[in-house]
Design a protein around this motif. Structure first.
Motif, short mmCIF file in Angstrom:
data_model
loop_
_atom_site.label_atom_id
_atom_site.label_comp_id
_atom_site.label_asym_id
_atom_site.label_seq_id
_atom_site.Cartn_x
_atom_site.Cartn_y
_atom_site.Cartn_z
N ILE B 61 -7.97 -2.88 -6.04
CA ILE B 61 -7.18 -1.63 -5.97
C ILE B 61 -6.19 -1.46 -7.12
N VAL B 62 -5.60 -2.56 -7.57
CA VAL B 62 -4.61 -2.43 -8.66
C VAL B 62 -5.32 -1.93 -9.92
N LEU B 63 -6.48 -2.54 -10.19
CA LEU B 63 -7.26 -2.13 -11.37
C LEU B 63 -7.75 -0.68 -11.20
N SER B 121 -8.22 6.16 4.25
CA SER B 121 -6.98 5.45 3.90
C SER B 121 -7.32 4.30 2.95
N PHE B 122 -6.40 4.03 2.05
CA PHE B 122 -6.63 2.95 1.09
C PHE B 122 -6.72 1.61 1.82
N PRO B 123 -7.55 0.71 1.30
CA PRO B 123 -7.55 -0.64 1.88
C PRO B 123 -6.14 -1.22 1.76
N GLU B 124 -5.72 -1.92 2.79
CA GLU B 124 -4.34 -2.45 2.74
C GLU B 124 -4.31 -3.73 1.92
N PHE B 125 -3.47 -3.74 0.92
CA PHE B 125 -3.42 -4.92 0.04
C PHE B 125 -2.00 -5.50 -0.04
N LEU B 126 -1.06 -4.82 0.58
CA LEU B 126 0.32 -5.33 0.57
C LEU B 126 0.66 -5.85 1.96
N PRO B 127 1.64 -6.76 2.07
CA PRO B 127 2.00 -7.28 3.40
C PRO B 127 2.42 -6.16 4.35
N SER B 139 8.87 -0.29 3.67
CA SER B 139 7.57 -0.95 3.58
C SER B 139 7.33 -1.41 2.15
N TRP B 140 6.41 -2.33 1.99
CA TRP B 140 6.03 -2.80 0.65
C TRP B 140 5.45 -1.65 -0.16
N THR B 141 4.74 -0.76 0.53
CA THR B 141 4.14 0.39 -0.17
C THR B 141 5.25 1.23 -0.80
N GLN B 142 6.31 1.47 -0.01
CA GLN B 142 7.41 2.27 -0.54
C GLN B 142 8.09 1.56 -1.70
N MET B 143 8.28 0.24 -1.56
CA MET B 143 8.93 -0.54 -2.62
C MET B 143 8.12 -0.46 -3.92
N VAL B 144 6.81 -0.69 -3.78
CA VAL B 144 5.94 -0.64 -4.97
C VAL B 144 5.96 0.77 -5.56
N GLY B 145 5.96 1.78 -4.69
CA GLY B 145 6.02 3.16 -5.15
C GLY B 145 7.26 3.43 -5.99
N VAL B 146 8.40 2.93 -5.50
CA VAL B 146 9.66 3.15 -6.23
C VAL B 146 9.62 2.43 -7.59
N VAL B 147 9.11 1.20 -7.59
CA VAL B 147 9.06 0.43 -8.84
C VAL B 147 8.16 1.16 -9.86
N GLY B 205 -0.42 10.49 -6.86
CA GLY B 205 -1.46 10.60 -5.82
C GLY B 205 -1.72 9.26 -5.16
N GLY B 206 -1.77 8.20 -5.98
CA GLY B 206 -2.01 6.85 -5.43
C GLY B 206 -0.89 6.44 -4.48
N ILE B 207 0.35 6.73 -4.88
CA ILE B 207 1.50 6.33 -4.05
C ILE B 207 1.56 7.18 -2.77
N ILE B 208 1.44 8.49 -2.93
CA ILE B 208 1.51 9.37 -1.75
C ILE B 208 0.36 9.04 -0.78
N GLY B 209 -0.82 8.83 -1.35
CA GLY B 209 -2.00 8.50 -0.52
C GLY B 209 -1.78 7.24 0.29
N ASN B 210 -1.05 6.27 -0.29
CA ASN B 210 -0.75 5.05 0.45
C ASN B 210 0.23 5.29 1.59
N ILE B 211 1.09 6.28 1.41
CA ILE B 211 2.11 6.55 2.44
C ILE B 211 1.58 7.46 3.55
N THR B 212 0.81 8.48 3.17
CA THR B 212 0.37 9.46 4.18
C THR B 212 -1.08 9.29 4.62
N GLY B 213 -1.86 8.51 3.89
CA GLY B 213 -3.31 8.49 4.09
C GLY B 213 -3.91 9.56 3.18
N LEU B 214 -5.24 9.54 3.06
CA LEU B 214 -5.89 10.45 2.11
C LEU B 214 -6.47 11.67 2.84
#
Lengths: 411, 297
Positions: B61-63, B121-127, B139-147, B205-214
């Motif tokens: 997913i990162v790639l 929904s994206f495969p979950e890859f964060l804790p 959530s880790w998703t939010q943290m990664v999104g902010v970074v 899109g990647g960040i929002i999709g992780n938060i809301t689903g696709l």
């Protein structure tokens, strides 16, 4: 000689005419119905599988000659969730002389109900709003209304709450007639003695985050949230609750929130969207059978999807079932009228629908109870089934039930 | 106190995602004075490309996220080359109408795919366990999104201030004819502006999709949701997008946290941004950080 030629020609012409009528008689009648819904635009995640369900069942009816030599045509048109397009589609369908109409949204059903009344055409919408039945005689709800669903869930909460005192409940509603449909009936039920403390009624927006709302719920001691909306806002709320570690791992877990939803606020499509936030312990009610419920209904639905090249995801979708079921009711109505030797007209089909009760109730196999309609009851399947998600699939909880308080407040 | 802190943290998280989504508008407007109405559709396209690469092509997913940014970069550049380059020098309303047409075309193309009407929904890859500190959770998703958001915003700020290409883009934004006279290729700058906007849209899109689903309807609506952010910040200001994004995020959280449920009020988080927008525009018609041009005749 000339007379002989004319006679031969007359005989040949007569033969052709007779043959023509005979072929027409063998080919049978063609019955037309229309379906206007959102295949694109908002709620197309519901409309698209719904359309495919209706389309596949109509194909099946024709392929298997369930109406004998007669043929059923179902015009399916996208309205993009826009009422003005729904109206245009409906008017086009009328020009095609449809005898039965399948509508979709609450908004368009409410907006067109006067048209349905004037045209005297039986209508089955995808909207289960009890308000659709007011001010007209021709709209029939396929299954139990949103009010029955929301009040039914509240009754379950009241009956199964583990802590002391009344369970604290919040309603999470779509900001529309569709979302608000059960609000007043839940309030009336509470006033009539339903043992819940209705702490808050929230109409959501297009939120990216529900932290403030969820924290507010927590500060007010809310333990149960009942959703009457579509899946995307529920998914965002559940994902938010997961990030705040608020989702109850078991039903009614103290200090956490147990989430419950009405038909369009749950199901397999919610798990597709919310992932792990919805795949355990999400409670959901509908009158449709789930694909986890083994039986002839499930087998028939899988077979139908396979026959028309649909994938596994669609075959398990509750709104594919939804689309099949409304087409089933329309076909059954036509079949019954035909069996009585009646000419298929709107008026005849309307009468057949009203007679669908008692021994004449229709068991669709795709629902948890029979479809019953009468002059005083235009809510089709009265029973509901509670499901809970486990490992991403929805499993039955207890037996099918009917909302007691909805009956009480309507007396 | 932890309630207040939670609202602040959530407001900053949401606001930074708004800022990233708004960045695409700003990048295009900053160099070409065009408002891209189809930006929400590009955000959705970026999210779906990431999903397709991850789930259908089996790329980690990162790639996939990085690849989707590259693909959307190229797609947006092609869109500019095919549809918009011919309109250089034409009235701005014509260009905006083309972006409206573009929105319908992308809508139509997405509806031809399962992404148009199915949920994913994206495969979950964060804790799954949230990050908790001082009584606050995220959530880790939010943290990664902010970074990701702040890294990209920092990168673009540097790019426009220090790099030759970035300065060229600002020059084109100021005066196309003067830029051409010093040898800057205006069409290339426009292409690059669209491409970088595509890149940020894919990230958003990647960040929002992780938060809301696709869900297509949810994703493309972000093009409209961030509109107050773009206007309040100033259409041509990256700093404005960041500040306005975070202000809007905080306003929404505080409105929902302190006003909703009281005095019969609900849905204030949806309404307040537009009220603030109107008030700010009353006093600063070019937004908080927008450039007020003075024309001397």
């Amino acid at each position: 000689m000339k007379n002989k030629q004319v006679t031969v020609m007359r005989i040949a012409l007569s033969f052709l005419l007779v043959a023509g009528f005979a072929v027409q008689a063998v080919a049978g009648e063609t019955y037309k119905m229309g379906l206007s819904l959102a295949i694109t635009g908002p709620t197309s995640d519901v409309g698209s599988p719904y359309a495919k369900g209706a389309e596949d069942y109509v194909k099946y009816v024709n392929d298997e000659k369930l109406l004998g030599d007669d043929k059923l045509v179902c015009f399916i048109r996208d309205d993009g969730y826009k009422t003005e397009i729904t109206k245009r589609n409906f008017e086009d369908f009328l020009d095609e002389e449809i005898v039965f109409y399948l509508n979709y949204s609450t908004g368009s059903t409410m907006a067109l109900r006067q048209d349905f009344q004037e045209e005297q055409i039986p209508v089955l919408p995808a909207s289960f709003h009890a308000g659709n039945l007011e001010g007209n005689d021709y709209i029939f709800l396929p299954i139990a209304s949103y009010s029955s669903q929301a009040v039914g869930l509240a009754e379950y909460v009241a009956a199964n709450h583990k802590g002391s005192g009344k369970p604290k409940v919040a309603l999470f509603l779509h900001p529309s007639a569709f979302g608000r449909a059960p609000r007043d009936d839940v309030k009336k039920s509470v006033a009539a003695g339903l043992g819940i403390d209705l702490v808050e009624i929230v109409e959501h927006g297009k939120d990216l985050d529900n932290t403030a709302m969820l924290k507010r719920f927590q500060s007010k001691g809310v333990q149960y949230v009942i959703s009457q909306t579509v899946q995307p806002p529920v998914a965002t709320m559940l994902k938010g609750a997961q990030s705040l570690d608020m989702i109850a791992k078991t039903y009614g877990e103290a200090g956490k929130i147990t989430f419950l939803g009405c038909h369009y606020g749950g199901g397999p499509a919610l798990v597709s969207l919310a992932g792990s936030a919805a795949d355990e312990n999400y409670y959901w009610t509908t009158s449709y059978k789930m694909m986890t419920a083994k039986g002839p209904g499930r087998d028939a639905q899988f077979a139908l999807a396979k026959r028309y090249g649909r994938d596994d995801k669609l075959a398990k979708d509750a709104n594919y079932t939804n689309g099949i079921m409304v087409a089933q009711v329309a076909v059954e109505t036509i079949r019954r009228a035909k069996a009585k030797g009646k000419k298929i007209t709107r008026a005849v089909l309307y009468e057949e629908l009203l007679a669908m009760n008692g021994f004449n109730a229709y068991n669709t196999l795709t629902t948890v109870g029979p479809v019953t309609f009468s002059k005083t009851d235009r809510e089709g399947v009265d029973t509901l089934q509670l499901y809970v998600s486990k490992g991403g699939l929805f499993y039955e909880v207890g037996a099918p039930f009917e909302s007691e308080y909805v009956k009480k407040i309507k007396q | 106190m932890s309630y207040f802190l939670q609202l602040v943290v959530s407001g900053v998280v949401v606001g930074s995602i708004y800022a990233l989504s708004a960045l695409g508008f700003v990048l295009i407007y900053k160099s070409s004075r065009v408002l891209n109405i189809a930006h929400g559709q590009i955000i959705a396209t970026g999210a779906f490309i990431t999903y397709a690469l991850t789930v259908f092509a089996g790329i980690p997913i990162v790639l996939a996220f990085l690849l989707s940014m590259v693909i959307t970069f190229c797609l947006a550049m092609s869109v500019e080359r095919i549809f918009l380059r011919r309109l250089i020098g034409e009235p701005i309303i014509s260009v905006i109408m083309v972006t409206i047409g573009l929105m319908s075309i992308i809508d139509g193309l997405i509806y031809l795919t399962p992404f148009g009407s199915e949920n994913f929904s994206f495969p979950e890859f964060l804790p799954k366990t949230p990050i908790a500190f001082w009584g606050v959770s995220m959530s880790w998703t939010q943290m990664v999104g902010v970074v990701i958001t702040f890294t990209m915003i920092g990168g673009f700020t540097w790019f426009f201030k220090k790099s030759t290409v970035g300065i060229s883009m600002r020059a084109v934004s100021d005066d196309q004819f003067a830029s051409m006279s010093v040898g800057i290729s205006v069409p290339k700058v426009f292409g690059l502006a669209w491409a970088t906007a595509g890149l940020t849209a894919a990230a958003a899109g990647g960040i929002i999709g992780n938060i809301t689903g696709l869900n297509f309807d949810v994703l493309h609506s972000f093009g409209i949701i961030v509109f107050p952010v773009v206007i309040v910040g100033g259409l041509d200001s990256i700093l404005g997008a960041i500040v306005a994004g975070i202000i809007m995020g905080l306003i929404q959280q505080f409105a929902s946290g302190y006003l909703d449920g009281k005095w019969g009020l609900f849905g204030t988080a949806d309404v307040l941004p537009y009220i603030i927008l109107l008030i700010i525009l009353l006093f600063k018609p070019h937004g908080l950080f927008g450039i007020h041009e003075i024309e001397r005749v």
